[in-house]
Write an enzyme that holds these catalytic residues in place. Structure first.
Site, PDB file in Angstrom:
ATOM      1  N   ARG C  96       0.821  -1.213   0.000  1.00 11.89           N
ATOM      2  CA  ARG C  96       0.000   0.000   0.000  1.00 11.89           C
ATOM      3  C   ARG C  96       0.857   1.267   0.000  1.00 11.89           C
ATOM      4  O   ARG C  96       0.588   2.227  -0.713  1.00 11.89           O
ATOM      5  CB  ARG C  96      -0.959  -0.032   1.210  1.00 11.89           C
ATOM      6  CG  ARG C  96      -1.847   1.145   1.402  1.00 11.89           C
ATOM      7  CD  ARG C  96      -3.023   1.409   0.448  1.00 11.89           C
ATOM      8  NE  ARG C  96      -3.330   0.543  -0.600  1.00 11.89           N
ATOM      9  CZ  ARG C  96      -3.332   0.911  -1.895  1.00 11.89           C
ATOM     10  NH1 ARG C  96      -3.016   2.129  -2.258  1.00 11.89           N
ATOM     11  NH2 ARG C  96      -3.633   0.045  -2.818  1.00 11.89           N
ATOM     12  N   LYS C 131       2.928  24.780  -3.858  1.00 19.91           N
ATOM     13  CA  LYS C 131       1.630  24.226  -3.426  1.00 19.91           C
ATOM     14  C   LYS C 131       1.666  22.700  -3.456  1.00 19.91           C
ATOM     15  O   LYS C 131       0.945  22.051  -4.225  1.00 19.91           O
ATOM     16  CB  LYS C 131       0.519  24.792  -4.310  1.00 19.91           C
ATOM     17  CG  LYS C 131       0.410  26.306  -4.184  1.00 19.91           C
ATOM     18  CD  LYS C 131      -0.649  26.915  -5.087  1.00 19.91           C
ATOM     19  CE  LYS C 131      -0.688  28.447  -4.885  1.00 19.91           C
ATOM     20  NZ  LYS C 131      -1.681  29.109  -5.739  1.00 19.91           N
ATOM     21  N   GLU C 193       6.642  40.130  -8.294  1.00 15.07           N
ATOM     22  CA  GLU C 193       5.285  39.958  -8.807  1.00 15.07           C
ATOM     23  C   GLU C 193       4.709  41.334  -9.165  1.00 15.07           C
ATOM     24  O   GLU C 193       4.825  42.278  -8.374  1.00 15.07           O
ATOM     25  CB  GLU C 193       4.466  39.316  -7.678  1.00 15.07           C
ATOM     26  CG  GLU C 193       3.049  39.005  -7.969  1.00 15.07           C
ATOM     27  CD  GLU C 193       2.360  38.415  -6.729  1.00 15.07           C
ATOM     28  OE1 GLU C 193       2.797  37.339  -6.243  1.00 15.07           O
ATOM     29  OE2 GLU C 193       1.426  39.051  -6.218  1.00 15.07           O
ATOM     30  N   ASP C 214       1.117  38.505 -12.478  1.00 16.04           N
ATOM     31  CA  ASP C 214       0.227  37.762 -11.595  1.00 16.04           C
ATOM     32  C   ASP C 214      -1.235  37.995 -11.946  1.00 16.04           C
ATOM     33  O   ASP C 214      -1.731  39.123 -11.867  1.00 16.04           O
ATOM     34  CB  ASP C 214       0.488  38.179 -10.141  1.00 16.04           C
ATOM     35  CG  ASP C 214      -0.253  37.269  -9.182  1.00 16.04           C
ATOM     36  OD1 ASP C 214      -0.221  36.042  -9.390  1.00 16.04           O
ATOM     37  OD2 ASP C 214      -0.879  37.790  -8.236  1.00 16.04           O
TER      38      ASP C 214
END
Lengths: 280, 280, 280, 280, 280, 280
Positions: C96, C131, C193, C214
Site C-alpha cells: 500500500r 503548493k 510579482e 500575476d
C-alpha cells in the site's frame, strides 16, 4: 518558534550534561539562587547573545536573562554584557555551553571585523565560505554577519558555483556555464571559478553572472577585472583563495566586488568571555 | 556500529546539501567517475581520517577510500594522505564536509602537539577542557588525544570538579570536598579548584583526590606543589588558567601532574588540507 | 546514501504498519514466497519507481525488485511496470505504501505532461509552485520534472520572490527590488510579482531579474511582455495565476518564458496502478 | 499535547523554510505587523482549521488566530474563514504551509461530502481507504470525517481485512477466516474480501464478521446481499472497487452497509482558499 | 527491516555506553577476540533471543551469533543457549544490554508459562494487559506469547474496552455499548467491563461482543457465565482483577474464555542468565 | 528543562495511544471533567510522582495535578497519594502510562527499602547495578535512591570496573589495574573484581581504589576484608553476587563498605497503586 537552533543547542547541552552534573547535584542546594555576570575579558565584537540566552532558558525556563550590550556591537574589556539570575544549579549547568557558543561566535565576529577594517573605504564585500564547523553553519554565518561580513551561499542547494572539477567534467568553462544555466532553476545566478584571463573571457561569453578569480596574483586579478568591466556590465567579480589580513587590502584595491575568506570561520580564535556567578 | 558519530556527520552533510547540490546536478553526468587525493598543504598532525572516510561512505557507499597515512602521525606539506575513488557526484558532495572535519581536527591535533613539544622531557600531561565547539566534543577530544594530549572528563557527568561557585554555595573548600565525597558515587574521585595556599591546605585536609591550582602565578604554584607533595602522597595536581605556548614550560617545571589548556579546542587554527579531484 | 527520502518512506510505512499487520501475521506463513507485478491500469507517465523500490527494500532487504519501464516514460494500460519477488509477508506490508507513493507521483507526472502537450511547439517552460502536499515537496517536484515540467524554487530559502505583501511592507515595487538586491546573497536573482503595466515598468527600472505577471488577462500579459522585451534583454517573464489546460496555450502564446501551475501538485488525480501478487 | 501532529507540521514548515525565508528577511522589518484573512474562493466544506492555527503558532507563538467558521461546515465563496494577526514575517512564513494543509484537507472534505449527498436517504456509510498521501494518513482521514464520511481501519494494525492474496496463501476463504479468528486478538472482527457468490457463502459459513464485495457488478452485489441477509444477521457488508459519483447511488441501493471509496483521499482536487495579508 | 525495535535497542545501548566504555578502552586490545556463551542459570522459558542477537549486531556487525535453543522453548539450568564470537570489545559492550533484555523477557515468558500450566486442560486463554514497562510493550507482549499466553489489545487504539469511568460518563452500561458501536470503526468489537449480574444483562441487551467480569468472586463469575451462555452465543467472557497462581484455576473453571493477568508483565522476576566470555 | 525524561515518557504514551484512544473518543464528551485520585493499595515506598505528574501534563497541559505525599516516603494502604483534575479524556489517556511508571518505580523503591532495613545499624551502603530495564536506567536508579539505596556508576562511561574478562585479556589483576590507571582520565577511580585472597593482594599492590569481592562466601569475604583493612587505608570494598534479603545482613557484617544487589531493579514486583476517576 520551531527551528534547528534549539536542536543544536539541546544537543550541545546533552553532550555536556549526559546523565547529570554530579558536582552540582552534590553541592548546590536545590533552592540556592545566584546572579551570573557575563563579562568580556578582551576587546571583542559580540555575537551569539540571543542563543546564549536560549541556552539558559532551555536549562531552566525560570532563569531571567538580561542583555546589556547589543549584538554585533564592539565591547571593551571588562564590560558586563549580560546578567542572568535564578537557581544556581541551572546557571552552572548552562554556563559552559553558553560560553562555548558565545566565545566561538564572538571570535568569528571579531575576526571578521578586522577584515572589514582592513578594507575600510573600498567598495568591496567580505564574505564567508562553506568552511564552517560541522553542524554549526548557521551560527558561524550569523557571526560573520554580526562582524560586518556578507554571507555567501548557505550550502550546495541555494547557489550555483562551478568549480574546476565541474568544469573538467563538463568539458570547459563555457560549456559548464551553459549547462548550469539550462538546468538550475531560474532564480539562481551562475557563478564560475576561473584561473586565467582566457577562462575569464570564456566565462563572459557563456553568460556567467558572477566570475570568481581563484588564487590569482594581484596583477592577474587587475587584468581580469579590467577585461570584465570592459566587456559587460552587471557581472559580479569575486576574489578567493588564501586571503589574509596582510594581503586583503591589496586584493580589494583591484576592484573586485567580493572577497571570500575561509579563515573567518575555520581559524578564528575564541573571544575571551567569562561568567561570574555569585550567590544572592 | 550504532553511534552518535554518524548522527553528527549526517547532520553536517545535511546542512550543506539541503535540497540538493544544484551545481553538481547540472554538470556532472551520473556515471562520471573520478579519483580524489587528500593532500596536506602544510606540516600537520593528522586527525579525523576515519571520520572523513565515513563521510564519503555516508554519501555513497560505493566510494572506495584508502588511507595512506596513519591517524595521529605528523605529515609533511605535499603528502598524499588518502585516496578516494568513485562517482564524481558523490566525491563532490562529500568534499567540503569531510574537509571541514579534517581541517578542524588536524588543526587541534597539530596545536596540541606543539604544547606536547613545549614540555618535552617533563613529567606532565597536557589535557583538554570542556571548551569545545558545541556538538563536537567527541571529535575535539579525540583530536587532542591524536596530538598526544590527555583527555580530561568528558562532561559534567563523569567527574567531580568543584569550582569556586560550588565552594561558595557549600561554604568553603573543606565542606565542599566532604559533601561531594558523600554524594558522588564511589568510582569518582574528587577534584577541587583552589586559589591560594590556605585553600590548598583545606583541600588536603578534607581529602581531595586532585587539587587544581587555578590561575596561580608560578611562584604560588611552586609553593602549592611543595605543600601538597609534603603532606600527602597520591594527590594529583592540575594547573589551569591562561596557559599558552610561552608560559607552559615554566608552569610544567613547577612539578604539577597535569596542565589543562582551553586553547587546544577553542582556538586552534584549521590545518591546511585540500582535496584534488580528477576524472579517471 | 543518507537522505530525507528514507525518513519520509519509513514514516509512511510506520503510519500504516503501526504495531504490526495483524492479517498477514495470522495468515501468511513466514517462508511463503510470492511474485508481485506492478501493473498500469491506465495510460500514465511513470514517476516514483526508485522510491517504490526503496519501500520494498526498507520492509525486507531480501526482496528482489526489477523495474521494467523507465522512470518518466509513458506507459500504456495493462503494461507491467515492475516485478518484485520474495517473502509474501514483506510484499503485502510494502504494497500500500509503495502504491500510494507511485499513484500520487505518477498522477502528478501525467497531469504535468498534459500541460506540456498543451504548449507543444511554444518556447515556454511549465513550472510547479510551492503548493505541494505537506512533507512531500521533494516527491511532488520530482514527479513534475518526470512529467517534463521545470522546478521553480524549492522553498523560501533558495530564491527571492517578492509578492504583494512584501511590496506593501517595503513601500513599492521599486524599493522592494532594491532592498532585496542589497540583502540577498549575490548568487540569487530577484523575482518580483506585478499586477499592471505601471508596476512592470517600476520593476524593470529597479533592476528586477525576473518579472512575474500575476493573474493578468491575456491582453495585459501581451502588453507587459512587449514592454519588457523592448526595454531590457535578459529579463525573464513568468505568468502565474489560475492556469489550467483550457487557458494555458493562450497564455503561453503571449511570449512569456515560464508559466507556473499550482494544480500540477495540489489537484492531480491519482494514477491508476495495482500490485498483483501471486504465490510462486 | 504531545503528538505526531506537531511533528508533521514542523516537518512541512522545515521543508519550506530551510535555512530561512530570504525574501522576508530582506523586505519585512522585524516589528512590521499585519492582519491576514483566510478566505474561501469557492464553495467548500472546511477541514483543517485547528491544524492551520497550529502552523501559525509553531512559527510564532505570539500570532493571534481566530476561527470564524466551524470545522466541517459548508462555507460559501468569499467567506472569511479565519483571521490571524501579528508580526508580518511570521504570517508570511506560515502562509504556504497552512494553506497547503487547508486546501488538501478541505478538498477531501468537500469531495467526501459530494459522495454523502449522492447517497442521501439511503442507510449506507461512505468510508475512506488506506489510499492516503504518504505521511498524511491522520490528516486525510480526519478530513473524510469532517466531510461526513466514516473512517475505515487506520492501518494494518487495527483491523483484520483478508484479501485475495491472504486467501490464496491460506488455501481458501473459509480456511483464511478461521485462521484469522484463531490468531487475531479477541477485540478484532474479521473482514474478508469475496469475488463471487460461492465465496460469499464460504465466508458466511466460516463465521466472517464482515464481508467485502470486491469489484462486483450491481447484479452480483444484490444477489450477495440477499444471500447474506437471509443466512445470518449481524454480518456487515462492504462494497469496494472503482466507486465514483456516477455509480455510487446504484451500489448503495443494493443494501450494502458501507461503501469504501479510494478517490476521497487520493484524487480530491484542492479546495480554493487564499490568505490575504494587509499591514495594520 | 525498518522498525521500532532497533530504536529501542539502540536507546538501551546508548544509555549504557554514553561517551564510551572506559574500562574496555583501557584494557582490551582492539583486535582481541573472544567467544561468549549464553548460559541458563535456572530452569526457564526462553524469550528474546532474536533481539539479543540484534544487540550484538548493532554493536559490531562482524560478531557472529549462533542460537542453540529455540525461542519459546523450556531450557534447563546450565544449558548453553547461544554462542557469540568476535572482537572482545564488542562482546563486552553488548553484554549487559543483551542480558537485561533476555532476563526480563525470559522472566515474563517463564512466569506466563506457570499460569498456562496452572490452567492446563481447561479451555481458557491467559492474556496479558497494558501493564507493561514504559517503552517496552512490544517486548513484554512478545514474551507473553513465547510463554504460551495470548496478547490482549496492544494499546488504546486497536480495541474498544469500556471501563467504569467510560460507563459513568456515558450514563450506563447499555448506553456506553451503543455509543461505542456507533463510533468505533466496523472492524472493532466492543468489550465492556461489568461488576454485577445486572450489568451483565445490560451489556448483553446492548449487544456487547465481549463482557469482562471485573474483580468478581468465583460465585458471581459462575452466575455471570451462566447468564451469558444462556442468553446469547458468540459472546466472549473475560475475567480480570487480582488473578494469581493460587486463584487462577478456580477462576478458569467458571467457564470464562479468557483471563487477563497484569502480573505477567509488571511483576515477573528476571530469569537467571549469564554470559561467559573467554579469549579464543 | 530539556531532558531525556520527556522523550521516554512521550515514547511510552505513544506506544499506548497509537492512532488514538478509540474508546474514549466514542464515549467521553470533549468537555467532560473528572477528578482522579491516586491511591496506594498496599504499604509502599513512593517513587516516580514527579514523572507521573509530567505524564499528565504531556497529555493535557491544563490538567491540575497535586501531590499529597512526599516522594521517597512510606505510604500506607489506602492512602491518597495525589489528586488530578481536568478533562476526563486526558485523565483516561494518561492513566495507564502514569500508573505503569509509578508501579514499577515504587516497586523498586519498596524492595530497596527492605534491603536497607535488613542491614539497619550496619555501616554499609546498598547499591544498584546496571541490571535495569532497557531504556529505563534513569528511572530505575532514581527509584533505588528513593528507597534509600546508593547508585553505583550509571553506565560504562562514568566508572572503571575491571571484571574477569578484562583481567584475562590484560593478563592478570595487577596488570589490568595498572593499565586502567594509565588510560582512564584522572577523575576516575579504579575498581577491580577479585575472586580469591591472592587476587585481593594483587589488586592492593597494583593500587586499586576499590576492590569488589565477587561471589565469595562469607568466610572468604571476612578474610578479604581483613587483608585489605590491614594493608591499606582508603580502599573501598564492595561485595557482589547473588545477594538477597536472607543473606545480605551476614554479608554486611563482614565489614564491606558496599553491597550491590541486581534484584533491586530486575526483579522488584510492581507496587499496587490505582487511579480512581469520578465525574465532577
Amino acid at each position: 518558534m520551531f527551528s534547528h537552533i534549539d536542536e543544536t543547542l539541546i544537543n550541545a547541552l546533552k553532550e555536556d550534561l549526559g546523565s547529570g552534573d554530579v558536582t552540582t547535584a552534590a553541592l548546590i542546594p536545590e533552592d540556592h539562587v545566584s546572579e551570573a555576570l557575563l563579562v568580556a575579558k578582551g576587546d571583542i565584537v559580540l555575537a551569539g547573545l540571543p542563543f546564549a540566552e536560549r541556552v539558559f532558558q532551555l536549562v531552566d525556563s525560570s532563569l531571567i536573562f538580561k542583555s546589556l550590550k547589543r549584538e554585533g556591537s564592539r565591547v571593551g574589556k571588562g564590560s558586563i554584557i549580560a546578567r542572568a539570575k535564578g537557581k544556581t544549579a541551572g546557571l552552572l549547568i548552562a554556563e559552559r555551553t553558553a560560553l562555548n557558543l558565545l566565545q566561538r561566535m564572538s571570535g568569528i565576529a571579531t575576526l571578521t571585523n578586522e577584515y572589514i577594517e582592513a578594507v575600510r573605504g573600498l567598495n568591496v564585500a567580505i564574505t564567508d565560505t562553506r568552511k564552517t564547523a560541522p553542524g554549526l553553519r548557521f551560527f558561524d554565518k550569523y557571526a560573520v554577519s554580526m562582524g560586518g561580513g556578507m554571507n555567501h551561499r548557505y550550502g550546495l542547494y541555494d547557489g550555483v558555483l562551478i568549480k574546476d572539477n565541474h568544469i573538467a567534467a563538463a568539458g570547459g568553462v563555457g560549456k559548464a556555464v551553459k549547462l548550469a544555466r539550462a538546468s538550475a532553476h531560474h532564480l539562481l545566478k551562475i557563478e564560475v571559478e576561473v584561473n586565467n584571463i582566457s577562462e575569464v573571457k570564456e566565462a563572459l561569453s557563456a553568460g556567467a553572472d558572477i566570475i570568481m578569480l581563484d588564487n590569482m596574483d594581484v596583477d592577474m586579478m587587475k587584468k581580469a577585472v579590467g577585461v570584465i568591466r570592459q566587456k559587460k556590465s552587471g557581472v559580479l567579480i569575486e576574489a578567493s583563495g588564501n586571503m589574509n589580513l596582510d594581503n586583503i587590502r591589496e586584493a580589494a584595491e583591484t576592484g573586485v566586488d567580493l572577497i571570500s575568506v575561509g579563515a573567518l570561520t575555520h581559524s578564528a580564535p575564541a573571544a575571551d568571555l567569562s561568567l561570574q556567578i555569585r550567590s544572592v
